[in-house]
Design an enzyme around this catalytic site. Structure first.
Site, mmCIF file in Angstrom:
data_model
loop_
_atom_site.group_PDB
_atom_site.id
_atom_site.type_symbol
_atom_site.label_atom_id
_atom_site.label_comp_id
_atom_site.label_asym_id
_atom_site.label_seq_id
_atom_site.Cartn_x
_atom_site.Cartn_y
_atom_site.Cartn_z
ATOM 1 N N TYR A 139 0.842 -1.211 0.000
ATOM 2 C CA TYR A 139 0.000 0.000 0.000
ATOM 3 C C TYR A 139 0.873 1.256 0.000
ATOM 4 O O TYR A 139 0.696 2.160 -0.818
ATOM 5 C CB TYR A 139 -0.914 -0.021 1.232
ATOM 6 C CG TYR A 139 -1.549 1.317 1.564
ATOM 7 C CD1 TYR A 139 -2.518 1.876 0.737
ATOM 8 C CD2 TYR A 139 -1.179 2.019 2.718
ATOM 9 C CE1 TYR A 139 -3.094 3.107 1.050
ATOM 10 C CE2 TYR A 139 -1.754 3.237 3.037
ATOM 11 C CZ TYR A 139 -2.704 3.782 2.197
ATOM 12 O OH TYR A 139 -3.276 4.999 2.499
HETATM 13 N N1 LIG Z 1 -8.039 6.780 6.955
HETATM 14 C C1 LIG Z 1 -6.751 6.994 7.185
HETATM 15 O O1 LIG Z 1 -6.284 6.911 8.323
HETATM 16 C C2 LIG Z 1 -5.820 7.340 6.055
HETATM 17 C C3 LIG Z 1 -4.459 7.517 6.357
HETATM 18 C C4 LIG Z 1 -3.584 7.847 5.324
HETATM 19 C C5 LIG Z 1 -4.068 8.038 4.038
HETATM 20 N N2 LIG Z 1 -5.398 7.857 3.784
HETATM 21 C C6 LIG Z 1 -5.865 8.063 2.418
HETATM 22 O O2 LIG Z 1 -6.985 8.938 2.468
HETATM 23 C C7 LIG Z 1 -7.917 8.584 1.442
HETATM 24 C C8 LIG Z 1 -9.292 8.313 2.030
HETATM 25 O O3 LIG Z 1 -9.184 7.220 2.946
HETATM 26 P P1 LIG Z 1 -10.450 6.627 3.711
HETATM 27 O O4 LIG Z 1 -9.973 6.083 4.989
HETATM 28 O O5 LIG Z 1 -11.552 7.625 3.657
HETATM 29 O O6 LIG Z 1 -10.800 5.369 2.759
HETATM 30 P P2 LIG Z 1 -12.199 4.823 2.186
HETATM 31 O O7 LIG Z 1 -11.917 3.432 1.704
HETATM 32 O O8 LIG Z 1 -13.275 5.008 3.187
HETATM 33 O O9 LIG Z 1 -12.481 5.796 0.954
HETATM 34 C C9 LIG Z 1 -11.898 5.615 -0.321
HETATM 35 C C10 LIG Z 1 -13.012 5.620 -1.351
HETATM 36 O O10 LIG Z 1 -12.430 5.532 -2.667
HETATM 37 C C11 LIG Z 1 -13.331 4.773 -3.491
HETATM 38 N N3 LIG Z 1 -12.579 4.242 -4.635
HETATM 39 C C12 LIG Z 1 -11.579 3.329 -4.620
HETATM 40 N N4 LIG Z 1 -11.147 3.101 -5.869
HETATM 41 C C13 LIG Z 1 -11.866 3.900 -6.695
HETATM 42 C C14 LIG Z 1 -11.892 4.096 -8.113
HETATM 43 N N5 LIG Z 1 -11.072 3.425 -8.927
HETATM 44 N N6 LIG Z 1 -12.763 4.989 -8.617
HETATM 45 C C15 LIG Z 1 -13.630 5.672 -7.805
HETATM 46 N N7 LIG Z 1 -13.655 5.514 -6.451
HETATM 47 C C16 LIG Z 1 -12.786 4.635 -5.919
HETATM 48 C C17 LIG Z 1 -13.856 3.691 -2.554
HETATM 49 O O11 LIG Z 1 -15.083 3.142 -2.997
HETATM 50 C C18 LIG Z 1 -13.975 4.439 -1.221
HETATM 51 O O12 LIG Z 1 -15.306 4.899 -0.996
HETATM 52 C C19 LIG Z 1 -7.300 7.390 0.714
HETATM 53 O O13 LIG Z 1 -6.575 7.874 -0.388
HETATM 54 C C20 LIG Z 1 -6.373 6.803 1.745
HETATM 55 O O14 LIG Z 1 -5.333 6.064 1.143
HETATM 56 C C21 LIG Z 1 -6.283 7.511 4.758
#
Ligand SMILES: NC(=O)c1ccc[n+]([C@@H]2O[C@H](COP(=O)([O-])OP(=O)(O)OC[C@H]3O[C@@H](n4cnc5c(N)ncnc54)[C@H](O)[C@@H]3O)[C@@H](O)[C@H]2O)c1
Length: 305
Positions: A139
C-alpha cells in the site's frame, strides 16, 4: 467554488465533501463504491451529497467548469500483500495517473491524499517531510508511486499538485477495518478484540475534522508542489488508546494478542511544523475529545442497526 472530491462516499472523502458543501461550495463527488467494505455504508456516507458512480481506473473524469480536485479515492489499508495487490495497483496507481492526466490537461490543482505509510519505519521521530521514504507495505509503495507521479506530471505538464501525508485518521464514519472502529465494535458487542502484536505500537492519531481542515487549506493556500504531513498532536500507543475508549464508553475490552500484522510499522509521529508555518494549520482535537465523538457515532450506528 466547484470542486471534485474523489472517494466522496468513503470515510474522509464524505466528511470533506460535507464540510465543503456546508461552507457554500459546490461539490461533485466521484466514487465507484468498491466492496472493500460494505457499499451500503458508503451509500449512507454519501447521503445528501452529489456522488457520481464512476471508476477512475477506467472511466473518464469530466472536469469541465471545475476549480480544483481533491483526490482521495484509493484502495486503503496496509494489509496489502498477496492476492489483493492488483487492486492496490489499479485503485491507487492507475486511477491516480488518470486523475493527474485529466487535471494537468484542465490546468487544475489536485490535492492528493497520500499517507504516513510512505515513511515505513522512519529514520526520525517526529518525522519531517524530507525524511527518506521507505515504505514497508505494498500500500505504502503505491502511495509513494502516486507521489512520484505527481512530481513527474508537474515536471512534464505543469500539474499543480499538493501532497498530504495523512497519519491514521479517526472519527465518525471511520472504515470498519481500522483500529478504533474495531475497538468500538468489540466494546459494543462484548466480543473479544484481537490486537496485532504487543499493543505498544504508537500512532499520531488525527481527528477527521482536523484532517479535513488541512485538506481544504491545502487547496486554498498551499504553494504548488508542496508536501505536508497531516498528523495529530498526541502520539498514543494502541493500549493507551484502548484505555481511553474504555473510559469514554464505561466498558471493559476483552483483549487477545495475536501476531503482528505484516506491513504495520511500530511507530508514527508526525512533524507538523511545515504545514503549521505554511498554512497556519495545527491539529486542534485532543484524542479524548475525538474518541468521545467517535464513540457516540459508533454506538448510535450500532443502535440503528
Ligand atoms: N483513513 C486513514 O487513516 C488514512 C491515512 C492515510 C491516508 N489515507 C488516504 O486517504 C484517502 C481516504 O481514505 P479513507 O480512509 O476515507 O478510505 P475509504 O476506503 O473510506 O475511501 C476511499 C473511497 O475511494 C473509493 N474508490 C476506490 N477506488 C476507486 C476508483 N477506482 N474509482 C472511484 N472511487 C474509488 C472507494 O469506494 C472508497 O469509498 C485514501 O486515499 C487513503 O489512502 C487515509
Amino acid at each position: 467554488m466547484r470542486y471534485v472530491v474523489s472517494g466522496a462516499a468513503g470515510f474522509i472523502g464524505s466528511t470533506l465533501a460535507g464540510t465543503l458543501q456546508a461552507a457554500g461550495h459546490e461539490v461533485v463527488g466521484v466514487d465507484c463504491l468498491t466492496d472493500f467494505y460494505d457499499p451500503a455504508e458508503k451509500e449512507e456516507n454519501a447521503r445528501g451529497l452529489d456522488v457520481r458512480r464512476l471508476d477512475l481506473a477506467e472511466e473518464a473524469l469530466d472536469l469541465d467548469g471545475v476549480d480544483g480536485v481533491f483526490h482521495l479515492a484509493a484502495q486503503a489499508g496496509v494489509r496489502s500483500f498477496g492476492d489483493v495487490f492488483p487492486l492496490y495497483v489499479r485503485r491507487n496507481l492507475i486511477a491516480t495517473q488518470r486523475v493527474f492526466e485529466a487535471a494537468a490537461a484542465a490546468g487544475l490543482r489536485v490535492v492528493f491524499a497520500s499517507s504516513s505509510s510512505v515513511y515505513g519505519e522512519a529514520e526520525a521521530y517526529p518525522t519531517p517531510e524530507d525524511t527518506p521514504p521507505s515504505p514497508v507495505s505494498p500500500y505504502g509503495i503505491t502511495k509513494l508511486g502516486c507521489e512520484h507521479l505527481a512530481h513527474a506530471y508537474s515536471a512534464a505538464f505543469g500539474l499543480d499538485a499538493v501532497v498530504l501525508r495523512y497519519f491514521t485518521v479517526y472519527g465518525p464514519r471511520q472504515r470498519p477495518d481500522m483500529f478504533f472502529r474495531r475497538v468500538c465494535e468489540a466494546l459494543l458487542t462484548g466480543e473479544t478484540f484481537e490486537i496485532y502484536g504487543s499493543g505498544e505500537q504508537s500512532r499520531s492519531f488525527t481527528y477527521v475534522d482536523d484532517a479535513v481542515a488541512a485538506t481544504i487549506a491545502a487547496m486554498e493556500r498551499a504553494p504548488a508542489g508542496a508536501v505536508y504531513n497531516v498528523g495529530g498532536g498526541e502520539e498514543a500507543t494502541m493500549l493507551e488508546a484502548i484505555a481511553l475508549l474504555e473510559q469514554v464508553s464505561g466498558r471493559a475490552l476483552d483483549v487477545q494478542h495475536v501476531g503482528p500484522a505484516k506491513g504495520d510499522v511500530s511507530r508514527t509521529k508526525a512533524d507538523v511544523a511545515r504545514i503549521g508555518a505554511a498554512l497556519d494549520w495545527e491539529p486542534r482535537t485532543p484524542l479524548a475529545a475525538g474518541l468521545a465523538a467517535m464513540w457516540s457515532w459508533a454506538s448510535a450506528t450500532v443502535a440503528a442497526g
